[in-house]
Design a protein around this motif. Structure first.
Motif, mmCIF file in Angstrom:
data_model
loop_
_atom_site.group_PDB
_atom_site.id
_atom_site.type_symbol
_atom_site.label_atom_id
_atom_site.label_comp_id
_atom_site.label_asym_id
_atom_site.label_seq_id
_atom_site.Cartn_x
_atom_site.Cartn_y
_atom_site.Cartn_z
ATOM 1 N N MET A 1 14.113 4.337 -4.024
ATOM 2 C CA MET A 1 13.975 5.789 -3.991
ATOM 3 C C MET A 1 14.906 6.345 -2.917
ATOM 4 O O MET A 1 14.792 5.974 -1.740
ATOM 5 C CB MET A 1 12.534 6.197 -3.689
ATOM 6 C CG MET A 1 11.545 5.715 -4.738
ATOM 7 S SD MET A 1 9.945 6.524 -4.621
ATOM 8 C CE MET A 1 10.236 7.988 -5.583
ATOM 9 N N PRO A 2 15.834 7.227 -3.280
ATOM 10 C CA PRO A 2 16.706 7.833 -2.275
ATOM 11 C C PRO A 2 15.887 8.700 -1.318
ATOM 12 O O PRO A 2 14.886 9.301 -1.715
ATOM 13 C CB PRO A 2 17.670 8.684 -3.111
ATOM 14 C CG PRO A 2 16.976 8.916 -4.401
ATOM 15 C CD PRO A 2 16.098 7.737 -4.639
ATOM 16 N N VAL B 1 3.093 5.945 -2.940
ATOM 17 C CA VAL B 1 4.268 6.636 -3.484
ATOM 18 C C VAL B 1 4.130 6.783 -4.997
ATOM 19 O O VAL B 1 4.385 7.855 -5.560
ATOM 20 C CB VAL B 1 5.575 5.890 -3.125
ATOM 21 C CG1 VAL B 1 6.753 6.486 -3.887
ATOM 22 C CG2 VAL B 1 5.829 5.966 -1.620
ATOM 23 N N ASN B 2 3.691 5.722 -5.659
ATOM 24 C CA ASN B 2 3.530 5.780 -7.113
ATOM 25 C C ASN B 2 2.434 6.761 -7.524
ATOM 26 O O ASN B 2 2.567 7.470 -8.528
ATOM 27 C CB ASN B 2 3.223 4.382 -7.666
ATOM 28 C CG ASN B 2 4.437 3.469 -7.664
ATOM 29 O OD1 ASN B 2 5.569 3.937 -7.750
ATOM 30 N ND2 ASN B 2 4.218 2.169 -7.561
ATOM 31 N N LEU B 3 1.347 6.817 -6.752
ATOM 32 C CA LEU B 3 0.263 7.758 -7.055
ATOM 33 C C LEU B 3 0.747 9.194 -6.917
ATOM 34 O O LEU B 3 0.496 10.042 -7.790
ATOM 35 C CB LEU B 3 -0.927 7.502 -6.119
ATOM 36 C CG LEU B 3 -2.183 8.333 -6.347
ATOM 37 C CD1 LEU B 3 -3.440 7.532 -5.985
ATOM 38 C CD2 LEU B 3 -2.171 9.627 -5.530
ATOM 39 N N GLU C 1 0.834 -1.211 0.000
ATOM 40 C CA GLU C 1 0.000 0.000 0.000
ATOM 41 C C GLU C 1 0.866 1.257 0.000
ATOM 42 O O GLU C 1 0.544 2.236 -0.679
ATOM 43 C CB GLU C 1 -0.947 -0.004 1.200
ATOM 44 C CG GLU C 1 -2.090 -0.973 1.067
ATOM 45 C CD GLU C 1 -2.918 -0.744 -0.191
ATOM 46 O OE1 GLU C 1 -3.357 0.394 -0.426
ATOM 47 O OE2 GLU C 1 -3.109 -1.712 -0.957
ATOM 48 N N ILE C 2 1.958 1.242 0.741
ATOM 49 C CA ILE C 2 2.863 2.397 0.740
ATOM 50 C C ILE C 2 3.446 2.587 -0.655
ATOM 51 O O ILE C 2 3.513 3.706 -1.171
ATOM 52 C CB ILE C 2 3.983 2.221 1.788
ATOM 53 C CG1 ILE C 2 3.402 2.314 3.196
ATOM 54 C CG2 ILE C 2 5.062 3.294 1.604
ATOM 55 C CD1 ILE C 2 4.363 1.961 4.294
ATOM 56 N N ILE C 3 3.838 1.490 -1.288
ATOM 57 C CA ILE C 3 4.373 1.569 -2.652
ATOM 58 C C ILE C 3 3.320 2.157 -3.592
ATOM 59 O O ILE C 3 3.623 3.008 -4.433
ATOM 60 C CB ILE C 3 4.832 0.174 -3.122
ATOM 61 C CG1 ILE C 3 6.111 -0.227 -2.370
ATOM 62 C CG2 ILE C 3 5.077 0.154 -4.630
ATOM 63 C CD1 ILE C 3 6.535 -1.670 -2.594
ATOM 64 N N TYR D 1 2.730 14.542 -9.172
ATOM 65 C CA TYR D 1 3.752 15.590 -9.276
ATOM 66 C C TYR D 1 4.337 15.688 -10.679
ATOM 67 O O TYR D 1 4.646 16.779 -11.160
ATOM 68 C CB TYR D 1 4.855 15.351 -8.244
ATOM 69 C CG TYR D 1 4.379 15.537 -6.816
ATOM 70 C CD1 TYR D 1 3.159 16.155 -6.536
ATOM 71 C CD2 TYR D 1 5.126 15.090 -5.741
ATOM 72 C CE1 TYR D 1 2.715 16.313 -5.249
ATOM 73 C CE2 TYR D 1 4.680 15.250 -4.439
ATOM 74 C CZ TYR D 1 3.472 15.854 -4.193
ATOM 75 O OH TYR D 1 3.030 16.021 -2.915
ATOM 76 N N LYS D 2 4.482 14.544 -11.341
ATOM 77 C CA LYS D 2 5.003 14.572 -12.708
ATOM 78 C C LYS D 2 4.030 15.259 -13.661
ATOM 79 O O LYS D 2 4.441 15.850 -14.658
ATOM 80 C CB LYS D 2 5.318 13.152 -13.182
ATOM 81 C CG LYS D 2 6.616 12.602 -12.586
ATOM 82 C CD LYS D 2 6.909 11.181 -13.044
ATOM 83 C CE LYS D 2 8.248 10.714 -12.475
ATOM 84 N NZ LYS D 2 8.503 9.275 -12.773
#
Length: 647
Positions: free
Chosen positions: A450-451, A402-404, A397-399, A409-410
Motif C-alpha cells: 500500500m503506497p 487495514v483490511n477491515l 494485526e495491523i494488516i 470505506y469501499k
C-alpha cells in the motif's frame, strides 16, 4: 570555475558551473520545464528557483500540480494580497498569511472593518501588482536588526514572531516592490506568474488562535496558474455549497445546531436512523472480525488521566470537574478506560490477540472559531477499538485492521490515501520503543504493498500512527480512520499477560477507529451523497402518496405491510395535489415513492417512482418489496432496479 554535479529525479547526473541557479538547471533540461517549475528541492530542502547550487546535490523540480509547488504559488498569492491591503488601507498591521489546502489567507489588524465589497477592490489591486511583474527577492538579517526593521515599520506581530524564533534560526524576508514580509519562503520568481486569483470570504481569527488575544480580520482566497483551473475550482465550490451538510442537515431534519450547546449537535429522529444504521453495520463487521464490545464510563478521576498521561499532555482539550472534592475529567478518548477493561482479569498469551471495540461518547474542548457543523464538534461518538497482542502478532494485526478499514470505506464508495505519522515533539517513551513501533507499521504497509506518505512528527504522544484520508466526489480529503501502535499505555497501566514461560510480560496495544467520529463521518456522507442516502441508510425508504381521500385505506394497508417487513415507510395522505406531494418527496430525497390511485387500489398494486431513475411503472406490492429488501440487505450504493436495468 568550479563545477558541481547535480543528480536529477530520474537518476541522471549533469555538470554545471558552481552558482548555477535551480531555474537555470530547469531551463537547461527544457524550456517548458523552466516555464512550469515553481520551486526546487536541493538535498531534501525546498528552495526558490533563484537558489544558487554551490555543491554536488540531488535536485527535484516541482510544478503547480505538486504539493510543494502549489504551496509556494499560493504563499506568493498571500503576499500579493497583503501588499494590496497595505496599499489600500495604510496603517494595517500584518499577522500571518500561509498557504492552505486549495488556497491561502492572511490575518490583518486594521481599524477598517472589511466588508464583501472590499474584496473586489483588493482583488483589483492584486491584479495591478501581478501586472507590475515584481521580482520576489529573499534577504536575511541578524536577529536584532530584524526586530528593529519590523519595529520601524510598526509590524508588532512580526516582532513577536521573531522573538519567538529559536536563537539559531535564520531570519529571512521577502521583498516585492515596496512590500517586505517576514517569511521563510518559498515563492515564485515574480508576481506575474500568479495568473488567476479570487478572494473568497472574510472571517474573524484570534491572534495565534488564543481567545485571550485580539480578534483579527482574515481574508481567504485562492489562485491558479490558469483561468481554466480557477473556473473548475469555483464550480466545485458552488457544488460544495449545495452539498453543505449543515444546510442539508437542516432541510432533511437530520440534526440541529443550537446556541444552547455550541459544538454539541442535537441528533434528530432522521439523523438517529442514519447513525444507528451505521453502527449496526459497524457491529456486524466487527463481530465477523472477532471483536468483543464494551462500554466504559464517560467520567473518570484525575488519577486515571495522570496515569495515561492525558492530564499532562492533553489537559487543555479536556473538560474537568470536581466530585466529592476530587478532580475528575470527561473522557476525551476511550483508551484509558479500555486499559482498565483489560486489567479486570488475568490474561494468558493464549487469550491474545484480544480485540475490544467500544462505541464511546467523548468530549474535547475546541475553540469556538474552529467549530464546523458535524465536522468539528466538542462532543462526538468514536468507534474505538483496542487490540491487545503479543509482539510477534503486531504485523498480522495491523494488516487485519487495514483490511477491515478498507472494506468499510469501499462499502461507501470512497477512495483514500494513507499517511504514516512518526514521533511528535511532545511524546513519552524510549527511542528504542518508538523505532520498533514505527518500523512495525511501515513493514505492514509494505507487505500490503500500500503506497503511503510519510508525515514526520505528527504521531500521537504515545505512539506512531497510520491515518486514512478519504477522498470524496468533489476531490476533497477527510482524515477519518487511524491505527495507532502503543507501547506506552501498557507500561503506564502495568498491563501484563502470562507467557509460555509462565512469567509476566507486557502486551502491545493497537488503538484504531474506522469511522473516526461517527458524527463527522455522517457529515461527510451527507455531502458525498448530497443528502441522497443509499436506500439502506435513508431515514425514510418509501413514501406512500395518495391521490385522493378514497385511496387512503389501501395506502394505509400498503404502508402497514411494508413496515411489517422492516421497511421504513411514511404515509402522506394529506388533501394536497399529487404533483405537490411528489415534489415534496423529491426534496426530502426519499429513495422510493409509491403512488396510490384508483387503478392501484382496485388491482392491489402500486405505482413506483424512484428518486434516482424516475417512473418504474405499476408493480405488485410483493414484487416491489422483494426487490427493495434485496437492495437494503445488500447495502449497495445503487438502486436495485437501476442495477437490473443495467444488466
Amino acid at each position: 570555475m568550479k563545477r558541481v554535479q547535480v543528480t536529477l529525479k530520474d537518476g541522471s547526473v549533469r555538470d554545471y558551473d558552481q552558482g548555477t541557479t535551480v531555474y537555470e538547471v530547469a531551463k537547461s533540461i527544457s524550456g517548458r520545464l523552466a516555464k512550469e517549475a515553481i520551486v526546487g528541492e536541493i538535498n531534501g530542502r525546498t528552495v526558490d528557483l533563484s537558489y544558487p547550487i554551490m555543491e554536488d546535490s540531488t535536485l527535484s523540480l516541482f510544478k503547480f500540480e505538486d504539493e510543494a509547488g502549489a504551496h509556494a504559488f499560493r504563499h506568493t498569492s498571500s503576499h500579493i494580497m497583503a501588499q494590496a491591503v497595505k496599499r489600500l488601507f495604510p496603517g494595517t498591521k500584518l499577522a500571518i498569511g500561509p498557504a492552505i489546502d486549495n488556497g491561502f489567507y492572511y490575518d490583518f489588524d486594521t481599524d477598517h472593518k472589511f466588508v464583501p465589497e472590499d474584496l473586489e477592490r483588493i482583488e483589483a489591486e492584486m491584479q495591478k501588482i501581478i501586472k507590475e511583474n515584481l521580482v520576489l527577492e529573499r534577504f536575511e538579517l541578524p536577529r536584532n536588526e530584524a526586530i528593529a526593521f519590523m519595529a520601524e515599520k510598526g509590524e508588532t506581530y512580526k516582532v513577536e514572531l521573531i522573538n519567538d524564533l529559536p536563537e539559531d534560526e535564520i531570519i529571512s524576508f521577502y521583498k516585492q516592490g515596496e512590500f517586505v514580509d517576514l517569511c521563510a519562503g518559498c515563492h515564485v520568481q515574480s508576481t506575474k506568474e500568479v495568473k488567476s486569483i479570487k478572494l473568497l470570504s472574510l472571517a474573524g481569527a484570534y491572534w495565534r488562535g488564543d481567545e485571550k488575544n485580539k480578534m483579527l480580520q482574515r481574508i481567504y482566497g485562492t489562485s491558479f496558474p490558469k483561468a481554466s483551473l480557477m473556473e473548475a475550482h469555483l464550480t466545485m465550490l458552488e457544488e460544495a455549497k449545495k452539498r453543505d451538510h449543515r444546510k442539508l442537515g437542516k432541510e432533511l431534519k437530520l440534526f440541529a445546531l443550537m446556541e444552547e450547546g455550541p459544538g454539541f449537535p442535537f441528533m434528530l429522529p432522521n439523523g438517529m436512523v442514519v447513525k444507528n444504521e451505521l453502527l449496526k453495520y459497524w457491529r456486524e463487521v466487527h463481530e465477523r472480525a472477532e471483536y468483543v464490545e464494551v462500554e466504559t464510563p464517560m467520567i473518570l478521576n484525575r488519577h486515571l488521566w495522570e496515569t495515561s498521561g492525558h492530564w499532562f499532555h492533553y489537559k487543555e482539550n479536556m473538560y474537568s470537574l470536581r466530585i466529592d472534592e476530587e478532580d475528575y475529567a470527561i473522557k476525551p478518548m476511550n483508551c484509558p478506560g479500555g486499559m482498565l477493561v483489560y486489567k479486570t482479569d488475568l490474561r494468558s498469551y493464549k487469550d491474545l490477540p484480544m480485540r475490544v471495540g467500544e462505541i464511546g461518547r467523548v468530549h474535547r474542548h475546541e475553540l469556538s472559531g474552529a467549530l464546523h457543523g458535524l465536522m468539528r464538534v466538542r462532543a462526538f461518538t468514536q468507534d474505538d477499538a483496542h487490540i491487545f497482542m503479543l509482539p510477534e502478532q503486531i504485523k498480522d494485526e495491523i494488516i487485519g485492521v487495514v483490511n477491515l478499514i478498507d472494506e468499510v470505506y469501499k462499502k461507501f464508495g470512497f477512495s483514500y490515501h494513507i499517511e504514516l505519522s512518526t514521533r511528535p515533539e511532545k511524546s513519552m517513551g524510549s527511542d528504542e520503543d518508538w523505532k520498533h513501533a514505527e518500523d512495525s507499521l511501515q513493514a505492514a504497509l509494505e507487505e500490503l504493498e500500500m503506497p503511503y506518505k510519510l508525515n514526520p512528527g505528527d504521531g500521537a504522544f504515545y505512539g506512531p500512527k497510520i491515518d486514512f484520508h478519504l477522498k470524496d466526489s468533489l476531490g476533497r480529503t477527510w482524515q477519518c480512520g487511524t491505527i495507532q501502535l502503543d507501547m506506552q499505555l501498557p507500561q503506564r497501566f502495568e498491563l501484563s499477560y502470562i507467557g509460555k514461560d509462565g512469567e509476566k510480560h507486557q502486551p502491545i496495544v493497537i488503538h484504531r477507529v474506522a469511522f473516526g467520529s461517527v458524527e463527522r463521518f455522517m457529515g461527510i456522507l451527507i455531502e458525498e451523497f448530497a443528502g441522497k442516502f443509499p436506500t439502506w441508510l435513508a431515514p425514510i425508504q418509501v413514501k406512500v402518496l395518495t391521490i385522493a381521500d378514497r385511496h387512503i385505506p389501501h395506502a394505509k394497508e400498503v404502508a402497514s405491510r411494508l413496515k411489517g417487513m422492516g421497511i421504513r415507510v411514511n404515509l402522506d395522505d394529506r388533501a394536497e395535489k399529487i404533483g405537490f406531494k411528489i415534489r415534496e418527496a423529491q426534496l426530502e430525497k426519499n429513495p422510493y415513492m409509491l403512488i396510490i390511485g384508483d387503478k392501484e387500489a382496485e388491482e392491489n398494486r402500486v405505482s413506483v417512482r424512484s428518486r434516482d431513475i424516475g417512473e418504474l411503472g405499476s408493480l405488485e406490492l410483493e414484487v416491489f418489496a422483494k426487490s427493495l429488501l434485496d437492495e437494503i440487505s445488500e447495502r449497495g450504493l445503487k438502486s436495485f432496479f437501476n442495477k437490473n436495468e443495467e444488466q
